[in-house]
Structure formats: C-alpha cells, structure tokens
Design an enzyme around this catalytic site. Structure first.
Site, PDB file in Angstrom:
ATOM      1  N   LYS A 268      -5.602  39.658 104.922  1.00  0.00           N
ATOM      2  CA  LYS A 268      -6.786  40.352 105.423  1.00  0.00           C
ATOM      3  C   LYS A 268      -7.564  40.955 104.254  1.00  0.00           C
ATOM      4  O   LYS A 268      -6.989  41.672 103.426  1.00  0.00           O
ATOM      5  CB  LYS A 268      -6.395  41.435 106.439  1.00  0.00           C
ATOM      6  CG  LYS A 268      -5.528  42.558 105.895  1.00  0.00           C
ATOM      7  CD  LYS A 268      -5.015  43.406 107.039  1.00  0.00           C
ATOM      8  CE  LYS A 268      -4.955  44.883 106.878  1.00  0.00           C
ATOM      9  NZ  LYS A 268      -5.146  45.539 105.630  1.00  0.00           N
TER      10      LYS A 268
ATOM     11  N   ASP B 230       0.720  45.559 105.814  1.00  0.00           N
ATOM     12  CA  ASP B 230       0.572  45.683 104.351  1.00  0.00           C
ATOM     13  C   ASP B 230       1.775  46.288 103.627  1.00  0.00           C
ATOM     14  O   ASP B 230       1.606  47.066 102.664  1.00  0.00           O
ATOM     15  CB  ASP B 230      -0.691  46.497 104.031  1.00  0.00           C
ATOM     16  CG  ASP B 230      -1.958  45.848 104.558  1.00  0.00           C
ATOM     17  OD1 ASP B 230      -1.888  44.721 105.060  1.00  0.00           O
ATOM     18  OD2 ASP B 230      -3.028  46.484 104.467  1.00  0.00           O
TER      19      ASP B 230
ATOM     20  N   GLU C 187      -2.957  42.938 102.625  1.00  0.00           N
ATOM     21  CA  GLU C 187      -4.324  43.171 102.158  1.00  0.00           C
ATOM     22  C   GLU C 187      -4.490  42.378 100.877  1.00  0.00           C
ATOM     23  O   GLU C 187      -3.737  42.577  99.908  1.00  0.00           O
ATOM     24  CB  GLU C 187      -4.575  44.660 101.923  1.00  0.00           C
ATOM     25  CG  GLU C 187      -6.033  44.949 101.585  1.00  0.00           C
ATOM     26  CD  GLU C 187      -6.361  46.437 101.570  1.00  0.00           C
ATOM     27  OE1 GLU C 187      -5.541  47.234 102.050  1.00  0.00           O
ATOM     28  OE2 GLU C 187      -7.443  46.781 101.064  1.00  0.00           O
TER      29      GLU C 187
ATOM     30  N   CYS D 207      -5.292  51.501 106.636  1.00  0.00           N
ATOM     31  CA  CYS D 207      -5.229  50.183 107.280  1.00  0.00           C
ATOM     32  C   CYS D 207      -4.555  50.202 108.646  1.00  0.00           C
ATOM     33  O   CYS D 207      -4.911  49.415 109.531  1.00  0.00           O
ATOM     34  CB  CYS D 207      -4.569  49.184 106.346  1.00  0.00           C
ATOM     35  SG  CYS D 207      -5.615  48.822 104.921  1.00  0.00           S
TER      36      CYS D 207
ATOM     37  N   VAL E 168       1.670  50.564 106.267  1.00  0.00           N
ATOM     38  CA  VAL E 168       0.937  51.514 105.428  1.00  0.00           C
ATOM     39  C   VAL E 168      -0.523  51.096 105.246  1.00  0.00           C
ATOM     40  O   VAL E 168      -0.839  49.926 105.351  1.00  0.00           O
ATOM     41  CB  VAL E 168       1.607  51.604 104.038  1.00  0.00           C
ATOM     42  CG1 VAL E 168       3.002  52.168 104.167  1.00  0.00           C
ATOM     43  CG2 VAL E 168       1.636  50.276 103.305  1.00  0.00           C
ATOM     44  N   THR E 169      -1.362  52.091 104.912  1.00  0.00           N
ATOM     45  CA  THR E 169      -1.099  53.502 105.065  1.00  0.00           C
ATOM     46  C   THR E 169      -1.605  53.963 106.431  1.00  0.00           C
ATOM     47  O   THR E 169      -2.532  53.365 106.981  1.00  0.00           O
ATOM     48  CB  THR E 169      -1.781  54.361 103.971  1.00  0.00           C
ATOM     49  OG1 THR E 169      -3.209  54.188 104.044  1.00  0.00           O
ATOM     50  CG2 THR E 169      -1.284  53.971 102.588  1.00  0.00           C
TER      51      THR E 169
ATOM     52  N   LYS F 125      -9.726  46.550 105.754  1.00  0.00           N
ATOM     53  CA  LYS F 125      -8.731  47.530 106.183  1.00  0.00           C
ATOM     54  C   LYS F 125      -8.181  47.164 107.549  1.00  0.00           C
ATOM     55  O   LYS F 125      -6.990  47.310 107.812  1.00  0.00           O
ATOM     56  CB  LYS F 125      -9.339  48.929 106.163  1.00  0.00           C
ATOM     57  CG  LYS F 125      -9.714  49.353 104.735  1.00  0.00           C
ATOM     58  CD  LYS F 125     -10.463  50.657 104.689  1.00  0.00           C
ATOM     59  CE  LYS F 125     -10.754  51.044 103.238  1.00  0.00           C
ATOM     60  NZ  LYS F 125     -11.637  50.069 102.527  1.00  0.00           N
TER      61      LYS F 125
ATOM     62  N   GLN G 196      -6.533  63.252 123.414  1.00  0.00           N
ATOM     63  CA  GLN G 196      -7.536  62.883 124.415  1.00  0.00           C
ATOM     64  C   GLN G 196      -6.980  61.810 125.368  1.00  0.00           C
ATOM     65  O   GLN G 196      -7.661  60.843 125.713  1.00  0.00           O
ATOM     66  CB  GLN G 196      -8.827  62.387 123.754  1.00  0.00           C
ATOM     67  CG  GLN G 196      -9.446  63.405 122.791  1.00  0.00           C
ATOM     68  CD  GLN G 196     -10.734  62.912 122.183  1.00  0.00           C
ATOM     69  OE1 GLN G 196     -11.731  62.737 122.887  1.00  0.00           O
ATOM     70  NE2 GLN G 196     -10.737  62.679 120.876  1.00  0.00           N
TER      71      GLN G 196
HETATM   72  N1  TIU Z   1      -3.237  49.012 103.468  1.00  0.00           N
HETATM   73  C1  TIU Z   1      -4.004  50.077 103.207  1.00  0.00           C
HETATM   74  O1  TIU Z   1      -3.887  51.118 103.854  1.00  0.00           O
HETATM   75  N2  TIU Z   1      -4.902  49.999 102.124  1.00  0.00           N
HETATM   76  C2  TIU Z   1      -5.288  51.058 101.374  1.00  0.00           C
HETATM   77  O2  TIU Z   1      -6.083  50.930 100.450  1.00  0.00           O
HETATM   78  N3  TIU Z   1      -4.739  52.280 101.681  1.00  0.00           N
HETATM   79  C3  TIU Z   1      -4.876  53.440 100.978  1.00  0.00           C
HETATM   80  O3  TIU Z   1      -4.397  54.456 101.473  1.00  0.00           O
HETATM   81  N4  TIU Z   1      -5.493  53.445  99.842  1.00  0.00           N
END
Ligand code: TIU
Length: 231
Positions: A134, A29, A77, A167, A162-163, A137, A207
């Site tokens: 996609k 993303d 996304e 995701c 990210v993030t 997430k 772990q």
């Molecule tokens: N790609 C992704 O992480 N989508 C999000 O909405 N991330 C946020 O941190 N909001």
C-alpha cells in the site's frame, strides 16, 4: 466435530459478533521499516522499541485467526523504486538525510523489495495469505484490498499492527466507509506515542462505536478456553 463459525467477543462499546467464514484479520505494516532501527520509523525521529513489544501478541493473534480459518491479510507500506506512487506531500516528511527512497542500513527506505520493507520474520505470511503493498496510510487506498475482500464475501475485519493512530486508524476509517464492521485488538497494536494509541482506541469506540470496536486479545482467547471443541 464441526467448528462453530460464529463468535461473540466482549468489546467496547459492546459485543462484536462475527462469522469466521466472513472475517479477515488485517495485520497492518508489521515490517522492519517500522519496527527495527534504521528504517522509516526511526528516520522520522521515533523510538522504535515501543513497537516491538506487541510482536508476541500479534503472533498469537495470527495463530488464532489461522485456527479459526479467517482470511489473513498482511499489508506493507511501500513505494515503487521510481517513487512514482509517492507524492511530495509524503516524501518531504522526516529528516532531510533520511527520506523515503533514500539509502539506509536496511536498503532504500520504504521501497518495495528492499530488506527493510519485509514483514518481520516472527510474523511472516504463510502460503495462501494475502500480502497487500500500500502506498498510502489506508489499506484500501490505491490497492486491490477491497476487491479481494469482496470476492471472498468478507463482512467483518479484525485489525492489528502499527501504528495505531496513523495506518491502523486510517484503514479502519476507510473500512467503516466501505461498510465493514471492524474490531481493533488493543494489545496487538502500538504507536510510537502511547498517549496517541490510547486516544485512538477511545476515538474508535466512542459515540457508540463511530469507527468500530476495540477489545483485548484475551477476549478472543477466552472463547477457545470456554469451548475447546471448537478447535
Ligand atoms: N504504518 C504506518 O503507520 N505508517 C507511518 O508512517 N506511521 C507513523 O506513525 N509514522
């Protein structure tokens, strides 16, 4: 000289060994909607400047993956223009004047084909690389990613993007459940919340690597410096 395809990377919680012929880089993303002002990330109230800091490292990681002939996969996304793939549980997040599907400065927020949905120019996919849209997430949920990896015999995944805690982490957990060994490149991922990023890195490798492995990008580049004949 024939390129050596097996690499062992210094990582947490221990060495991560991959075969380049069975490895995919999954860049999650890295699109304008998250990294530039006026997109989904900002509509949720976030400071998007934190995410732009990783762009040079992700670009270098892409070059490394291409040099080692890994499969390269980019995700976006995104939702259909009629929002048929966006449940209310997702759409009703964020400020009421800037939800998924609403008009913004880069077009409709998080909608497939809109300017804001494009992967940022320095990380643009090359011909032959996979681009996976996609709606969730996780990169495997409601996408063809699993089938695309299976037909190519991919067993190991290297993650960036990210993030970190949303995701990226969701996709790594999905990958673990599906039997992939996964490595997250620490300085090629970012969060709007640095403390969440660090917590996620710790969660992944704790772990005994309950979700996977983490390593800095330098753990990869030092392999090329040690044996330049690989390139
Ligand atoms: N790609 C992704 O992480 N989508 C999000 O909405 N991330 C946020 O941190 N909001």
């Amino acid at each position: 000289m024939t390129q050596q395809t097996e690499l062992t990377i210094d990582a947490q919680p221990g060495p991560f060994t991959l075969d380049s012929t069975k490895t995919a880089l999954i860049v999650i993303d890295m699109q304008r909607d998250f990294i530039e002002p006026g997109g989904f990330g900002e509509s949720l109230g976030n400071d998007v400047s934190l995410l732009a800091e990783i762009v040079p490292t992700v670009a270098a990681l892409l070059a490394f993956a291409r040099g080692h002939r890994w499969l390269v996969v980019h995700t976006r996304e995104s939702h259909a223009p009629d929002l048929s793939d966006c449940p209310a549980a997702k759409r009703l997040r964020g400020a009421p004047n800037a939800r998924i599907g609403d008009a913004g400065p880069m077009g409709r927020i998080l909608i497939r084909g809109e300017p804001g949905n494009a992967i940022i120019e320095p990380l643009a996919p090359l011909a032959g690389e996979l681009v996976i849209d996609k709606p969730g997430k996780g990169a495997f949920y409601a996408t063809r990613l699993g089938e695309e990896l299976a037909i190519r015999g991919i067993t190991h995944l290297v993650f960036a993007g990210v993030t970190t805690e949303v995701c990226v982490q969701t996709s790594m957990r999905e990958a673990n459940d599906r039997g992939y060994d996964s490595l997250l490149i620490e300085d090629a991922t970012a969060s709007y919340f640095p403390a969440f990023k660090q917590a996620t890195l710790d969660m992944i490798s704790s772990q005994g690597g309950i979700v996977g492995w983490t390593a800095p990008f330098s753990s990869l580049t030092k392999l090329d410096e040690a044996i330049p004949a690989w390139r």
